[in-house]
Design a protein around this motif. Structure first.
Motif, short mmCIF file in Angstrom:
data_model
loop_
_atom_site.label_atom_id
_atom_site.label_comp_id
_atom_site.label_asym_id
_atom_site.label_seq_id
_atom_site.Cartn_x
_atom_site.Cartn_y
_atom_site.Cartn_z
N ARG A 183 0.83 -1.21 0.00
CA ARG A 183 0.00 0.00 0.00
C ARG A 183 0.86 1.26 0.00
O ARG A 183 0.54 2.25 -0.66
CB ARG A 183 -0.92 -0.01 1.22
CG ARG A 183 -2.02 -1.06 1.16
CD ARG A 183 -2.82 -1.09 2.44
NE ARG A 183 -3.38 0.23 2.76
CZ ARG A 183 -4.04 0.50 3.88
NH1 ARG A 183 -4.19 -0.46 4.79
NH2 ARG A 183 -4.52 1.70 4.10
N MET A 184 1.97 1.19 0.73
CA MET A 184 2.86 2.35 0.77
C MET A 184 3.49 2.59 -0.59
O MET A 184 3.71 3.73 -1.00
CB MET A 184 3.94 2.13 1.84
CG MET A 184 4.84 3.33 2.05
SD MET A 184 6.01 3.07 3.41
CE MET A 184 4.87 3.02 4.78
N MET A 211 9.63 3.83 9.96
CA MET A 211 9.96 4.22 8.59
C MET A 211 8.78 4.94 7.94
O MET A 211 8.96 5.95 7.24
CB MET A 211 10.34 2.98 7.78
CG MET A 211 10.68 3.28 6.32
SD MET A 211 10.84 1.77 5.33
CE MET A 211 9.13 1.22 5.31
N ALA A 212 7.57 4.42 8.17
CA ALA A 212 6.38 5.05 7.59
C ALA A 212 6.20 6.46 8.14
O ALA A 212 5.86 7.39 7.40
CB ALA A 212 5.15 4.20 7.86
N ASP A 213 6.43 6.63 9.46
CA ASP A 213 6.32 7.97 10.05
C ASP A 213 7.35 8.91 9.43
O ASP A 213 7.04 10.07 9.14
CB ASP A 213 6.54 7.88 11.56
CG ASP A 213 5.41 7.16 12.27
OD1 ASP A 213 4.31 7.10 11.69
OD2 ASP A 213 5.63 6.65 13.39
N SER A 214 8.58 8.40 9.23
CA SER A 214 9.63 9.24 8.65
C SER A 214 9.29 9.63 7.22
O SER A 214 9.46 10.79 6.82
CB SER A 214 10.97 8.49 8.70
OG SER A 214 11.99 9.25 8.10
N LEU A 215 8.79 8.66 6.44
CA LEU A 215 8.43 8.97 5.06
C LEU A 215 7.28 9.98 5.00
O LEU A 215 7.28 10.90 4.17
CB LEU A 215 8.04 7.68 4.33
CG LEU A 215 9.18 6.71 4.01
CD1 LEU A 215 8.63 5.45 3.38
CD2 LEU A 215 10.19 7.37 3.08
N ALA A 216 6.30 9.79 5.89
CA ALA A 216 5.18 10.73 5.91
C ALA A 216 5.65 12.13 6.30
O ALA A 216 5.21 13.14 5.74
CB ALA A 216 4.11 10.24 6.89
#
Length: 451
Positions: A183-184, A211-216
Motif C-alpha cells: 500500500r505504501m 519508517m512510515a512515520d519518517s516517510l510521511a
C-alpha cells in the motif's frame, strides 16, 4: 504455495522432528534389544550353571554319557529348550531330541556351560544350539519397535500442529508488513501495522511504522518546502511587479528612491536563491570545506565587529567572553563565520531594546563549544524541536520584521555537522535563547573536503 514461509517452516521443523525421533528410536531400539538380550543371557547363565552341575553329577554317577540321556531329556522338559552335550573333542554324545548324537558341534555354536566331574572338565553343555531367539523374546523386541514407531508418529503429528500455530504467529505479522509495504508503494503513507509481540517480528513492525512515520514526515516537509519557496518568492516578486507597474503607469517617478527599492527586492530574491542553493548543496554533499587551524577569538571578534552597528542601533549590548588562550580549532573559517552570523542575526532580531547578547567559548570534552546567548523573547516549547527545520519560523505570519525565510538555522546545522560537531538550543518563552554548537580542536590537519 510451495515457496511460502509457512510451508518451508513446516517442512523444516517436521524434518528436524523426524530426524530426531528416528535417531532416538533407532538408538533406543538397539539399546533395548541389547539390554534385553543381556538380561536374558545373564538370567540363562544362572540356570545353565545349575543344569551343568546337575548333568555333571549324573555323569559322575553313571560314568557313561549314554546313561545320562534320560537326565538330558528331563532337563529339556523342565526348561522347554533343546539340550545338547558334547565331549571335549566336539563329538555330540547326548541330544534331548536324539537327532544329533554322534555328530560334531557346529562351528558357530557357543557352549552355555562346561560340564565337570570331580573337578575335571568332561564336556560342554549347549542350549538350543544354532536356533533363532525364542518367540517371546522376538515378540518383546517387536513390541518395543512398534512403540518407538507409534511415538514417532505422535511426535510428528504434535510437531505439525505446533508448527502450524507457531507459523501463524510468525507469518501473520509479516503478511501485515507486506500488505502495508504494498500500500505504501502505491502512495498510501498513512498505513501502519499492529505491533503484536516484543520479539524480532515485533521489532520489524515497529521499525516499519517508524519508517512510515519518517516517510510521511519527509513528504509533508517536501510539500511544505514547495509552498514555502513559493511564498518566499511571491512577496519580493509582487513588490517588484507593483513598483514596475506603478512606474510604467506614471504613478511613481523613476528616481533614485525607486531604484533603491527595486534593488532591495532584487537582493532579497538573490539572498533567498543563494540560501536555497546552499541548502541544496549541503543536503546533497556538494559543498567544499577548506579546514585549517583557526584562532577562535579572532573569528568571533570579526563576527561581533560586523554586527556591532546593528546592535547599537537597536539599543542592544553585544559582548564576547572568549579566553585568549583558547586552543585553535580545525574549521573552515568562512563556513563557521557564516554560522556565527546566522546566530547573531537571529539573536538581534528577537531581542528587545536594552537586552544583552553574549558570545562565549570554552573547551567541552574533545571539542570546543561556542554559545550565542540572548535575553530576547525566547522560543515556545512547541516550536523548540523545529527551529532547525527548513523554512520553519515561529512567527506564522512571516513578517519581515521577525526574520527571514527560515533557512539560516537549517544551513547552520548542516555546516556544524559537516565539521563533526553538534548544534542545540535551550530556550523558554520570555527567558531568551542559548544556541550552542561544537567544533573540533586543531589536533589534526584535514585536506579540503566535500560534504
Amino acid at each position: 504455495m510451495g515457496h511460502s514461509l509457512r510451508v518451508r517452516l513446516l517442512g523444516a521443523i517436521l524434518l528436524a522432528v523426524l530426524i530426531a525421533v528416528g535417531v532416538t528410536g533407532l538408538v533406543a531400539s538397539q539399546r533395548t534389544a541389547g539390554e534385553f538380550q543381556r538380561y536374558v543371557a545373564d538370567r540363562g547363565d544362572m540356570r545353565y550353571r545349575r543344569f551343568a552341575m546337575f548333568l555333571g553329577r549324573a555323569y559322575e554317577h553313571a560314568q557313561r554319557w549314554e546313561d545320562v540321556q534320560a537326565e538330558v531329556e528331563r532337563v529339556a522338559q523342565m526348561s522347554g529348550q533343546r539340550v545338547v552335550i558334547a565331549r571335549a573333542d566336539g563329538q555330540i554324545v547326548n541330544d534331548s531330541e536324539r537327532a544329533l548324537i554322534g555328530r560334531a558341534v557346529g562351528a558357530s555354536w557357543q557352549p552355555a556351560a562346561i560340564l565337570t566331574a570331580r573337578g575335571n572338565p568332561v564336556g560342554y553343555l549347549y542350549i538350543d544350539p544354532n536356533t533363532e531367539p525364542s518367540a517371546a523374546d522376538a515378540a518383546f523386541v517387536t513390541a518395543i519397535n512398534r512403540s518407538v514407531i507409534l511415538g514417532a508418529l505422535v511426535a510428528s503429528a504434535a510437531a505439525v500442529l505446533a508448527t502450524l500455530a507457531l507459523s501463524d504467529r510468525i507469518v501473520r505479522p509479516i503478511a501485515h508488513v507486506t500488505q502495508a509495504a504494498e500500500r505504501m508503494a502505491k502512495g498510501d503513507l498513512t498505513v501502519r501495522v499492529p505491533v503484536e509481540s516484543a520479539d524480532e517480528v515485533g521489532h520489524l513492525a515497529r521499525a516499519f511504522n517508524a519508517m512510515a512515520d519518517s516517510l510521511a514526515q519527509q513528504e509533508q516537509l517536501r510539500r511544505n518546502m514547495v509552498g514555502d519557496v513559493a511564498h518566499e518568492l511571491r512577496t519580493p516578486l509582487t513588490n517588484l511587479r507593483g513598483y514596475l507597474e506603478a512606474a510604467r503607469d506614471g504613478l511613481l517617478p523613476t528616481d533614485a528612491a525607486l531604484v533603491n527599492n527595486l534593488y532591495e527586492e532584487t537582493m532579497l530574491l538573490s539572498r533567498l536563491v543563494a540560501d536555497l542553493q546552499e541548502l541544496a548543496q549541503a543536503e546533497a554533499g556538494q559543498l567544499t570545506l577548506v579546514r585549517q587551524p583557526t584562532a577562535l577569538p579572532v573569528l568571533i571578534g570579526q563576527a561581533v565587529a560586523a554586527f556591532q552597528p546593528q546592535a547599537e542601533a537597536k539599543g542592544l549590548t553585544l559582548r564576547q567572553d572568549v579566553p585568549a588562550d583558547l586552543p585553535p580549532v580545525d574549521v573552515d573559517p568562512e563556513r563557521i563565520g557564516q554560522v556565527l552570523r546566522n546566530l547573531l542575526s537571529n539573536a538581534i532580531a528577537h531581542t528587545l531594546a536594552g537586552g544583552d547578547i553574549t558570545i562565549s567559548a570554552a573547551p567541552a570534552g574533545r571539542f570546543v563549544a561556542i554559545t550565542v546567548r540572548d535575553t530576547g523573547t525566547g522560543i515556545g516549547p512547541a516550536d523548540l524541536p523545529h527551529v532547525f527545520d527548513r523554512f520553519y519560523r515561529a512567527d506564522k505570519s512571516r513578517a519581515r520584521q521577525t526574520g527571514g525565510a527560515g533557512l539560516g538555522l537549517a544551513i547552520a546545522k548542516y555546516l556544524v555537522e559537516a565539521h563533526g560537531g553538534t548544534i542545540s538550543v535551550e530556550s523558554a518563552p520570555g527567558q531568551g535563547a542559548a544556541f550552542t554548537f561544537t567544533v573540533p580542536p586543531a589536533t589534526e590537519t584535514y585536506p579540503p573536503a566535500r560534504y
